[in-house]
Design a protein around this motif. Structure first.
Motif, PDB file in Angstrom:
ATOM      1  N   LYS A   1      14.283  -5.223  18.608  1.00 49.41           N
ATOM      2  CA  LYS A   1      13.870  -6.617  18.827  1.00 49.41           C
ATOM      3  C   LYS A   1      12.577  -6.927  18.067  1.00 49.41           C
ATOM      4  O   LYS A   1      12.413  -8.031  17.532  1.00 49.41           O
ATOM      5  CB  LYS A   1      13.692  -6.882  20.319  1.00 49.41           C
ATOM      6  N   ILE A   2      11.661  -5.950  18.008  1.00 45.68           N
ATOM      7  CA  ILE A   2      10.431  -6.145  17.230  1.00 45.68           C
ATOM      8  C   ILE A   2      10.759  -6.281  15.743  1.00 45.68           C
ATOM      9  O   ILE A   2      10.242  -7.155  15.044  1.00 45.68           O
ATOM     10  CB  ILE A   2       9.456  -4.968  17.460  1.00 45.68           C
ATOM     11  N   ILE A   3      11.655  -5.409  15.261  1.00 45.06           N
ATOM     12  CA  ILE A   3      12.057  -5.467  13.853  1.00 45.06           C
ATOM     13  C   ILE A   3      12.731  -6.800  13.554  1.00 45.06           C
ATOM     14  O   ILE A   3      12.444  -7.455  12.542  1.00 45.06           O
ATOM     15  CB  ILE A   3      12.997  -4.298  13.509  1.00 45.06           C
ATOM     16  N   ASP A   4      13.644  -7.223  14.441  1.00 43.17           N
ATOM     17  CA  ASP A   4      14.339  -8.496  14.244  1.00 43.17           C
ATOM     18  C   ASP A   4      13.347  -9.655  14.161  1.00 43.17           C
ATOM     19  O   ASP A   4      13.498 -10.563  13.338  1.00 43.17           O
ATOM     20  CB  ASP A   4      15.327  -8.746  15.384  1.00 43.17           C
ATOM     21  N   GLY A   5      12.336  -9.621  15.022  1.00 41.31           N
ATOM     22  CA  GLY A   5      11.336 -10.683  15.013  1.00 41.31           C
ATOM     23  C   GLY A   5      10.545 -10.711  13.719  1.00 41.31           C
ATOM     24  O   GLY A   5      10.255 -11.783  13.172  1.00 41.31           O
ATOM     25  N   ASP A   6      10.192  -9.520  13.209  1.00 39.22           N
ATOM     26  CA  ASP A   6       9.446  -9.455  11.946  1.00 39.22           C
ATOM     27  C   ASP A   6      10.298  -9.945  10.780  1.00 39.22           C
ATOM     28  O   ASP A   6       9.827 -10.675   9.903  1.00 39.22           O
ATOM     29  CB  ASP A   6       8.978  -8.019  11.683  1.00 39.22           C
ATOM     30  N   ILE A   7      11.580  -9.530  10.762  1.00 40.90           N
ATOM     31  CA  ILE A   7      12.465  -9.916   9.670  1.00 40.90           C
ATOM     32  C   ILE A   7      12.752 -11.414   9.700  1.00 40.90           C
ATOM     33  O   ILE A   7      12.947 -12.049   8.661  1.00 40.90           O
ATOM     34  CB  ILE A   7      13.770  -9.096   9.727  1.00 40.90           C
ATOM     35  N   GLU A   8      12.749 -11.996  10.891  1.00 43.82           N
ATOM     36  CA  GLU A   8      13.015 -13.431  11.017  1.00 43.82           C
ATOM     37  C   GLU A   8      11.963 -14.252  10.279  1.00 43.82           C
ATOM     38  O   GLU A   8      12.261 -15.285   9.672  1.00 43.82           O
ATOM     39  CB  GLU A   8      13.061 -13.825  12.490  1.00 43.82           C
ATOM     40  N   THR A   9      10.709 -13.779  10.320  1.00 45.52           N
ATOM     41  CA  THR A   9       9.628 -14.508   9.647  1.00 45.52           C
ATOM     42  C   THR A   9       9.375 -13.988   8.234  1.00 45.52           C
ATOM     43  O   THR A   9       8.813 -14.698   7.408  1.00 45.52           O
ATOM     44  CB  THR A   9       8.324 -14.387  10.463  1.00 45.52           C
ATOM     45  N   GLN A  10       9.790 -12.732   7.967  1.00 45.81           N
ATOM     46  CA  GLN A  10       9.609 -12.150   6.631  1.00 45.81           C
ATOM     47  C   GLN A  10      10.893 -11.414   6.241  1.00 45.81           C
ATOM     48  O   GLN A  10      10.975 -10.190   6.363  1.00 45.81           O
ATOM     49  CB  GLN A  10       8.420 -11.189   6.618  1.00 45.81           C
ATOM     50  N   PRO A  11      11.896 -12.147   5.768  1.00 45.12           N
ATOM     51  CA  PRO A  11      13.222 -11.560   5.519  1.00 45.12           C
ATOM     52  C   PRO A  11      13.224 -10.405   4.526  1.00 45.12           C
ATOM     53  O   PRO A  11      14.149  -9.595   4.524  1.00 45.12           O
ATOM     54  CB  PRO A  11      14.016 -12.751   4.966  1.00 45.12           C
ATOM     55  N   GLU A  12      12.201 -10.318   3.691  1.00 45.87           N
ATOM     56  CA  GLU A  12      12.174  -9.258   2.683  1.00 45.87           C
ATOM     57  C   GLU A  12      11.740  -7.899   3.243  1.00 45.87           C
ATOM     58  O   GLU A  12      11.844  -6.873   2.558  1.00 45.87           O
ATOM     59  CB  GLU A  12      11.231  -9.654   1.539  1.00 45.87           C
ATOM     60  N   LEU A  13      11.283  -7.871   4.467  1.00 46.70           N
ATOM     61  CA  LEU A  13      10.788  -6.630   5.060  1.00 46.70           C
ATOM     62  C   LEU A  13      11.913  -5.606   5.258  1.00 46.70           C
ATOM     63  O   LEU A  13      13.020  -5.966   5.662  1.00 46.70           O
ATOM     64  CB  LEU A  13      10.117  -6.905   6.403  1.00 46.70           C
ATOM     65  N   LYS A  14      11.605  -4.354   4.965  1.00 47.52           N
ATOM     66  CA  LYS A  14      12.517  -3.244   5.220  1.00 47.52           C
ATOM     67  C   LYS A  14      11.756  -2.204   6.045  1.00 47.52           C
ATOM     68  O   LYS A  14      10.710  -1.729   5.619  1.00 47.52           O
ATOM     69  CB  LYS A  14      12.996  -2.611   3.908  1.00 47.52           C
ATOM     70  N   PRO A  15      12.257  -1.837   7.224  1.00 44.85           N
ATOM     71  CA  PRO A  15      11.517  -0.895   8.065  1.00 44.85           C
ATOM     72  C   PRO A  15      11.451   0.497   7.455  1.00 44.85           C
ATOM     73  O   PRO A  15      12.375   0.931   6.759  1.00 44.85           O
ATOM     74  CB  PRO A  15      12.310  -0.888   9.374  1.00 44.85           C
TER      75      PRO A  15
END
Length: 204
Positions: free
Chosen positions: A21-35
């Motif tokens: 859920k934390i990753i999903d939230g980060d990707i929602e605002t920064q789609p280019e992020l890769k964990p």
């Protein structure tokens, strides 16, 4: 943390949990992020079933989001670590991650080189100095038994160490002496100025 898997068009994925859920939230605002995750065992023994769960989760979440997973050996206790354990750990991770027919068995399952915590000791030491200078850490001189007493219980808050208010200068002097081997093992310890009334007793 208990997590479950469910099938997707591209394979297995973890059911929503607090990490995804934390990753999903980060990707929602920064789609280019890769964990980027990591599996960081201490090479002081052979892996067990609990490690398999950690391997599956850290590598699996990286796969799920198109990220990468590091292999990092937490080699911070050389008196209990052996090369035999290092090689056994790496072989087990390879076996777990490369056992499928679709896996590329010619490549290591982790990203880049195997990382060692000891390679970052100087950086860790400098971070500790910054915590002391900022007033967020101090050198404590309580014994192990005294620390347990000061920690409190599940129903009672702990109390601050009498050494918590040492000056920055005294803390820096003691910490430097610790690094230089001036004191016996366990005589002093660097501690964060955490909340001794925290309901999570492991954080006291």
């Amino acid at each position: 943390v208990f997590v479950t898997l469910h099938a997707t068009a591209s394979g297995l994925a973890y059911a929503p949990n607090f990490i995804t859920k934390i990753i999903d939230g980060d990707i929602e605002t920064q789609p280019e992020l890769k964990p980027r995750t990591r599996f960081p065992p201490e090479p002081n023994g052979y892996l067990h079933l609990g490690h398999a769960k950690s391997i599956g989760f850290n590598f699996g979440v990286a796969d799920q989001y198109g990220g990468l997973c590091n292999m990092r050996l937490d080699d911070t206790n050389p008196s209990k670590e052996e090369e035999e354990y290092v090689q056994s750990i790496l072989e087990d991770v390879r076996w777990l991650r490369q056992s499928g027919d679709s896996k590329d068995k010619s490549a290591e399952p982790w990203d880049g080189d195997v990382r060692l915590t000891s390679n970052y000791f100087e950086e860790i030491y400098n971070c500790a100095l910054e915590l002391i200078k900022n007033g967020d850490a101090y050198v404590d001189s309580l014994s192990a038994d005294e620390m347990r007493e000061y920690r409190g219980t599940l129903t009672e808050p702990g109390k601050n160490s009498p050494y918590r208010e040492r000056s920055v200068e005294e803390n820096l002097e003691l910490f430097t002496g610790m690094r230089n081997g001036k004191f016996s093992e366990g005589e002093h310890i660097l501690r964060a100025k955490i909340d001794m009334a925290s309901p999570y007793i492991n954080m006291r």
